[in-house]
Scaffold this motif. Structure first.
Motif, PDB file in Angstrom:
ATOM      1  N   LYS A  98      45.176 -44.674 -14.202  1.00 24.34           N
ATOM      2  CA  LYS A  98      45.144 -45.326 -15.800  1.00 24.34           C
ATOM      3  C   LYS A  98      45.351 -46.236 -15.513  1.00 24.34           C
ATOM      4  O   LYS A  98      46.583 -47.151 -14.239  1.00 24.34           O
ATOM      5  CB  LYS A  98      45.701 -44.980 -16.261  1.00 24.34           C
ATOM      6  CG  LYS A  98      45.727 -45.024 -17.787  1.00 24.34           C
ATOM      7  CD  LYS A  98      46.772 -44.533 -19.195  1.00 24.34           C
ATOM      8  CE  LYS A  98      46.639 -45.184 -20.254  1.00 24.34           C
ATOM      9  NZ  LYS A  98      47.326 -44.103 -21.325  1.00 24.34           N
ATOM     10  N   TYR A  99      45.223 -47.672 -15.960  1.00 22.16           N
ATOM     11  CA  TYR A  99      45.591 -49.959 -15.430  1.00 22.16           C
ATOM     12  C   TYR A  99      45.132 -49.659 -14.129  1.00 22.16           C
ATOM     13  O   TYR A  99      45.860 -50.643 -13.792  1.00 22.16           O
ATOM     14  CB  TYR A  99      46.858 -49.407 -16.046  1.00 22.16           C
ATOM     15  CG  TYR A  99      47.259 -48.497 -17.251  1.00 22.16           C
ATOM     16  CD1 TYR A  99      46.890 -48.998 -18.393  1.00 22.16           C
ATOM     17  CD2 TYR A  99      48.546 -47.703 -17.660  1.00 22.16           C
ATOM     18  CE1 TYR A  99      46.844 -48.578 -19.256  1.00 22.16           C
ATOM     19  CE2 TYR A  99      48.888 -47.135 -18.673  1.00 22.16           C
ATOM     20  CZ  TYR A  99      48.313 -47.478 -19.479  1.00 22.16           C
ATOM     21  OH  TYR A  99      48.702 -47.343 -20.934  1.00 22.16           O
ATOM     22  N   SER A 100      44.340 -49.184 -13.748  1.00 17.94           N
ATOM     23  CA  SER A 100      43.743 -49.490 -11.865  1.00 17.94           C
ATOM     24  C   SER A 100      42.021 -49.611 -12.090  1.00 17.94           C
ATOM     25  O   SER A 100      41.672 -49.287 -12.625  1.00 17.94           O
ATOM     26  CB  SER A 100      44.752 -48.735 -11.213  1.00 17.94           C
ATOM     27  OG  SER A 100      45.763 -48.985 -11.306  1.00 17.94           O
ATOM     28  N   ALA A 101      41.520 -50.700 -11.275  1.00 22.83           N
ATOM     29  CA  ALA A 101      40.765 -50.689 -10.977  1.00 22.83           C
ATOM     30  C   ALA A 101      39.924 -50.696  -9.921  1.00 22.83           C
ATOM     31  O   ALA A 101      40.822 -50.877  -8.391  1.00 22.83           O
ATOM     32  CB  ALA A 101      40.226 -52.339 -11.307  1.00 22.83           C
ATOM     33  N   CYS A 102      38.935 -49.711  -9.393  1.00 28.07           N
ATOM     34  CA  CYS A 102      38.757 -49.493  -8.023  1.00 28.07           C
ATOM     35  C   CYS A 102      38.029 -50.021  -7.467  1.00 28.07           C
ATOM     36  O   CYS A 102      36.478 -50.273  -8.009  1.00 28.07           O
ATOM     37  CB  CYS A 102      37.877 -47.582  -8.079  1.00 28.07           C
ATOM     38  SG  CYS A 102      37.571 -47.397  -6.613  1.00 28.07           S
ATOM     39  N   THR A 103      38.193 -50.097  -6.256  1.00 29.77           N
ATOM     40  CA  THR A 103      37.009 -51.326  -5.943  1.00 29.77           C
ATOM     41  C   THR A 103      36.391 -50.644  -4.490  1.00 29.77           C
ATOM     42  O   THR A 103      37.671 -50.444  -2.713  1.00 29.77           O
ATOM     43  CB  THR A 103      37.803 -53.086  -5.317  1.00 29.77           C
ATOM     44  OG1 THR A 103      37.514 -53.465  -6.551  1.00 29.77           O
ATOM     45  CG2 THR A 103      36.293 -53.584  -4.239  1.00 29.77           C
ATOM     46  N   ASN A 104      35.354 -50.555  -4.058  1.00 28.04           N
ATOM     47  CA  ASN A 104      34.813 -49.571  -2.601  1.00 28.04           C
ATOM     48  C   ASN A 104      34.547 -50.940  -1.553  1.00 28.04           C
ATOM     49  O   ASN A 104      34.720 -52.174  -1.857  1.00 28.04           O
ATOM     50  CB  ASN A 104      34.074 -49.486  -2.935  1.00 28.04           C
ATOM     51  CG  ASN A 104      32.855 -49.098  -2.005  1.00 28.04           C
ATOM     52  OD1 ASN A 104      33.351 -47.662  -1.680  1.00 28.04           O
ATOM     53  ND2 ASN A 104      31.955 -49.434  -1.078  1.00 28.04           N
ATOM     54  N   THR A 105      35.798 -50.585  -0.591  1.00 27.39           N
ATOM     55  CA  THR A 105      35.439 -51.332   0.958  1.00 27.39           C
ATOM     56  C   THR A 105      34.722 -50.167   1.725  1.00 27.39           C
ATOM     57  O   THR A 105      34.781 -49.108   2.005  1.00 27.39           O
ATOM     58  CB  THR A 105      36.897 -51.683   1.046  1.00 27.39           C
ATOM     59  OG1 THR A 105      37.254 -50.227   1.519  1.00 27.39           O
ATOM     60  CG2 THR A 105      37.420 -52.365   0.047  1.00 27.39           C
ATOM     61  N   VAL A 106      34.653 -50.722   2.813  1.00 23.55           N
ATOM     62  CA  VAL A 106      33.607 -50.428   3.868  1.00 23.55           C
ATOM     63  C   VAL A 106      35.239 -49.426   4.890  1.00 23.55           C
ATOM     64  O   VAL A 106      36.050 -49.653   5.333  1.00 23.55           O
ATOM     65  CB  VAL A 106      33.188 -51.555   5.292  1.00 23.55           C
ATOM     66  CG1 VAL A 106      32.472 -50.542   6.188  1.00 23.55           C
ATOM     67  CG2 VAL A 106      32.258 -52.319   4.673  1.00 23.55           C
ATOM     68  N   GLY A 107      34.381 -48.395   4.295  1.00 16.49           N
ATOM     69  CA  GLY A 107      35.016 -46.899   5.107  1.00 16.49           C
ATOM     70  C   GLY A 107      35.991 -46.730   3.632  1.00 16.49           C
ATOM     71  O   GLY A 107      36.988 -45.828   4.610  1.00 16.49           O
ATOM     72  N   SER A 108      36.247 -47.835   3.548  1.00  9.22           N
ATOM     73  CA  SER A 108      37.586 -46.837   2.093  1.00  9.22           C
ATOM     74  C   SER A 108      38.085 -47.646   0.524  1.00  9.22           C
ATOM     75  O   SER A 108      36.567 -48.115   0.254  1.00  9.22           O
ATOM     76  CB  SER A 108      38.710 -47.332   2.909  1.00  9.22           C
ATOM     77  OG  SER A 108      40.219 -46.871   1.937  1.00  9.22           O
ATOM     78  N   TYR A 109      38.880 -47.704  -0.091  1.00  6.49           N
ATOM     79  CA  TYR A 109      38.840 -48.676  -1.229  1.00  6.49           C
ATOM     80  C   TYR A 109      40.293 -49.089  -1.468  1.00  6.49           C
ATOM     81  O   TYR A 109      40.701 -48.723  -1.017  1.00  6.49           O
ATOM     82  CB  TYR A 109      38.208 -47.471  -2.176  1.00  6.49           C
ATOM     83  CG  TYR A 109      38.864 -45.724  -2.286  1.00  6.49           C
ATOM     84  CD1 TYR A 109      40.080 -46.122  -3.412  1.00  6.49           C
ATOM     85  CD2 TYR A 109      39.242 -45.257  -1.789  1.00  6.49           C
ATOM     86  CE1 TYR A 109      40.745 -45.145  -3.535  1.00  6.49           C
ATOM     87  CE2 TYR A 109      40.314 -44.228  -1.766  1.00  6.49           C
ATOM     88  CZ  TYR A 109      40.998 -43.818  -2.710  1.00  6.49           C
ATOM     89  OH  TYR A 109      42.837 -42.998  -2.376  1.00  6.49           O
ATOM     90  N   LYS A 110      40.727 -49.682  -2.318  1.00  2.00           N
ATOM     91  CA  LYS A 110      41.690 -49.956  -3.031  1.00  2.00           C
ATOM     92  C   LYS A 110      41.533 -50.182  -4.612  1.00  2.00           C
ATOM     93  O   LYS A 110      40.514 -50.257  -5.330  1.00  2.00           O
ATOM     94  CB  LYS A 110      41.241 -51.984  -2.660  1.00  2.00           C
ATOM     95  CG  LYS A 110      41.661 -52.336  -0.935  1.00  2.00           C
ATOM     96  CD  LYS A 110      41.889 -53.576  -1.009  1.00  2.00           C
ATOM     97  CE  LYS A 110      41.519 -53.752   0.719  1.00  2.00           C
ATOM     98  NZ  LYS A 110      41.464 -55.760   0.721  1.00  2.00           N
TER      99      LYS A 110
END
Length: 750
Positions: free
Chosen positions: A305-317
């Motif tokens: 909750k209250y977070s946005a996911c950002t895909n990265t190469v081999g992982s995510y933030k």
């Protein structure tokens, strides 16, 4: 294999493609290609993931590996192989079909039989955990032989019964059905069948014997299998594969043949003989073609909750959305507009002071660790560690090194700082302590007396010898420690004393004749293995009853390889400084200093005399003619007074012939001229034949005299290598010479 045809036979064959109990799958994701472009990725219902492939440039191949397959009438097979492949896994396994061996009788004679031989070749081996060697029949002896890693193996089972009603569905303990494991690393299987009574007493309900290696979960035994297996030609087996017989360092160095694709890594599973590939974390697909990034943000709950996911190469933030910030525990909390600058200053000052303290502590800790590291490295060098490590690394590349390196602190704790109360034995080159590790495993720890060059050589010699020996009848070396003033070896703990203790009354037990004959054949099996199978051959040089430990089941464990010697296969003799124990020493070796395998044969002959007489090898204080057991023994044979020196605990009218046969074997072993002594392989064979005959005689006597309906099979354990000759469950195993059989081959040259 026709599963519909087998169901009336009550064979439970599991449909693995649907249930998949072993986790066998053809691809990690349906969204990624499993085969090369323009290459077939299916044959019928079977997926074909690369490195397997059909056609030129569709499969992987190097000088030792070949993954070429072909599809014929919707059946997948290796090229030039009769066996169908039913499933392939990128995790390093595939399923295939293997022939059933049989031997059928009519009118007390064999009328038809086969002895199938399956050879997988590199880089494929039969899975030793999931597959079982299975024998079905009421008068059946079955042997499975072949090649395992760099050595030959033999194991097998005995299955007996008098009446079909005695056979229990689902039970393979030796009554109508017998099962045993195959050794790890087996890539060749040769099945052969024989009978004790030619099925004469069971022909009406069991005219045939059957033997096969089968995946355990794919076969369920029923009593009806005694008569309805004749039409079954093949059964499924599970096969392990690696991409190449190299370790990861070797594979990565040779880039032209390195099989792992983009975004994948090399790994070697414990016990495997080569490497495989797997996708890096954050990637999926076929690692041999290249792995692709996983979009972790497809999961809407990835960041909470209250977070946005950002895909990265081999992982995510995960980033807090507008109006929120991350607290110290990684959670997103609403912004607080109150001015907190005094708090920030206090936190900053406290943090700065803490950083200075931490840096100072790290600096002094690093210096102390460097001093300790330098001391450990010096002890490592002093104890021959560099030379030993090179040998262990070479053994590991060959797939034969399973030794653990222990820390000094761990062994000190296990032995209460090597307290005197923990000492369980002293030898010519050191002291043995009892120790209990942190996982409560009890071990024996051998501490050498000193660190001069001779003793370092003995230490390295014993480590390398025991790391190459793979036998349940040799005390297992678990590891070593090189960080101490004197080198340490860690062995499995055997808590039932030595053969010497039991023969000469240090223990209250009196070994029966059956157990003594079992122990003799087990020692002979170890020496036969050392002389004939180990490469290069190994001479023990100090075979004696005090170097044979016994476990709680009276299984023999040969120990103390401190003065053993490896010899080149083209050397018949090795000149050495004479070493050994008086009374057991080969007189020819004492006179010439020339060491051969026949020196071990002589020592074994003395141990045989000890076993059947219960007398000590050397008796001080007696006249010269009576001081050595060998002199007394030979004199009694010449004067036909053998019975007078036999141990009263085992001598009886029923076994006097067996005792005399063993005495004659011992006499041949101690011939003055080494060339007149038999080889240990022949000695072992003679003892096994003697035991087998004794068991058959015991069975016949029991069947004749018994007034109760009881099972015929009640046998002590006999063993060689990693299996049993006869066990209480009816298993049988012996190192017979491989005979010529028809060769059925899976892909060769791998």
């Amino acid at each position: 294999m026709n599963f519909n045809h087998m169901m009336p036979l009550k064979l439970l064959v599991v449909f693995f493609i649907i249930l998949n109990p072993c986790g066998c799958s053809s691809s990690s994701s349906a969204n990624f290609p499993i085969a090369k472009p323009s290459c077939l990725d299916h044959c019928g219902n079977v997926s074909i993931p690369f490195p397997f492939g059909i056609g030129e440039n569709c499969y992987y191949r190097d000088q030792n590996s070949n993954f070429a397959v072909e599809c014929n009438t919707s059946k997948l097979k290796f090229q030039d192989s009769p066996f169908e492949i039913t499933e392939i896994s990128l995790e390093g396994q595939f399923r295939t079909m293997n022939y059933v061996g049989y031997n059928c009788y009519a009118h007390n004679r064999s009328i038809k039989s086969n002895s199938p031989w399956t050879s997988l070749g590199m880089p494929f081996i039969f899975n030793s955990t999931s597959n079982k060697f299975t024998v079905i029949g009421c008068d059946s002896i079955a042997i499975v032989q072949g090649a395992s890693n760099l050595r030959e193996y033999t194991t097998g089972c005995v299955s007996l019964c008098n009446f079909k009603e005695d056979v229990e569905d689902g039970s393979c303990s030796g009554i109508g059905c017998c099962q045993t494991s195959i050794p790890s690393g087996a890539w060749q299987i040769n099945v052969s069948l024989s009978s004790v009574f030619n099925h004469s007493s069971v022909l009406s309900f069991n005219p045939c014997s059957y033997a096969f290696v089968v995946e355990e979960d794919a076969f369920h035994f029923y009593a009806d299998n005694l008569t309805n297996l004749e039409s079954v030609e093949t059964l499924p087996v599970l096969v392990d594969w690696v991409i190449s017989y190299k370790n990861c360092n070797e594979a990565i160095t040779n880039k032209s043949s390195y099989a792992c694709g983009l975004n994948s890594e090399c790994y070697v599973e414990e016990g495997a003989l080569g490497y495989r590939c797997r996708c890096n974390e954050g990637y999926e697909g076929n690692p041999y073609l290249g792995c692709q990034d996983i979009d972790e943000c497809r999961n809407p709950d990835r960041c909470g909750k209250y977070s946005a996911c950002t895909n990265t190469v081999g992982s995510y933030k995960c980033n807090c959305i507008k109006g929120y910030h991350e607290d110290g525990d990684g959670r997103c909390v609403a912004n607080n507009k109150k001015d907190n600058w005094p708090v920030f200053i206090g936190v900053g000052l406290s943090g700065g002071t803490l950083c200075v303290l931490i840096l100072s502590f790290c600096f002094f800790s690093k210096r102390q660790r460097q001093k300790e590291k330098k001391l450990r490295e010096e002890l490592f060098r002093k104890n021959g560690g560099k030379f030993l490590q090179e040998k262990l690394d070479a053994a590991k590349r060959g797939g034969t090194n399973n030794i653990r390196i222990y820390k000094e602190e761990e062994l000190e704790k296990a032995t209460n700082d090597f307290d005197e109360s923990q000492i369980i034995g002293r030898g010519g080159f050191g002291t043995v302590y009892r120790g209990e590790l942190t996982d409560h495993k009890v071990v024996a720890i051998k501490k050498s007396k000193g660190v001069d060059e001779d003793q370092v050589e003995q230490f390295i010699n014993e480590v390398m010898l025991l790391s190459q020996i793979n036998s349940r009848y040799v005390v297992k070396l678990l590891g070593c420690c090189l960080e101490t003033e004197v080198p340490l070896l860690v062995y499995e703990y055997i808590d039932n004393g030595t053969l010497f203790d039991h023969l000469h009354k240090k223990f209250k037990s009196s070994l029966s004749w059956d157990i003594r004959l079992q122990i003799a054949s087990e020692i002979a099996g170890v020496l036969s293995y050392l002389h004939s199978v180990a490469s290069p051959p190994i001479i023990h040089r100090d075979i004696k009853s005090s170097n044979v430990l016994l476990d709680q089941d009276y299984i023999a464990k040969v120990s103390d390889f401190g003065i053993s010697r490896l010899i080149s296969s083209d050397d018949d003799q090795v000149a050495t400084m004479v070493q050994g124990t008086l009374g057991y020493l080969d007189p020819e070796y004492m006179l010439t200093g020339l060491l051969t395998e026949k020196s071990d044969v002589y020592s074994f002959g003395i141990v045989l005399m000890e076993i059947i007489t219960g007398k000590k090898v050397l008796s001080s204080g007696k006249p010269e003619a009576e001081k050595f057991l060998s002199n007394v023994f030979l004199a009694s044979l010449e004067e036909n007074h053998l019975a007078e020196i036999l141990d009263n605990n085992i001598s009886s009218p029923e076994n006097i012939d067996q005792l005399h046969e063993v005495a004659m074997i011992a006499k041949r072993c101690i011939s003055v001229r080494g060339e007149e002594r038999p080889c240990m392989k022949d000695v072992e064979r003679d003892l096994l034949i003697l035991r087998a005959k004794a068991k058959v005689i015991s069975l016949q006597v029991f069947e004749k005299d018994s007034t109760k309906s009881e099972t015929l099979l009640d046998m002590h354990s006999i063993g060689y290598g990693s299996s049993d000759y006869f066990t209480s469950s009816g298993q049988y195993s012996a190192p017979y010479t491989t005979t010529e059989q028809p060769l059925l081959t899976l892909p060769s040259g791998r």
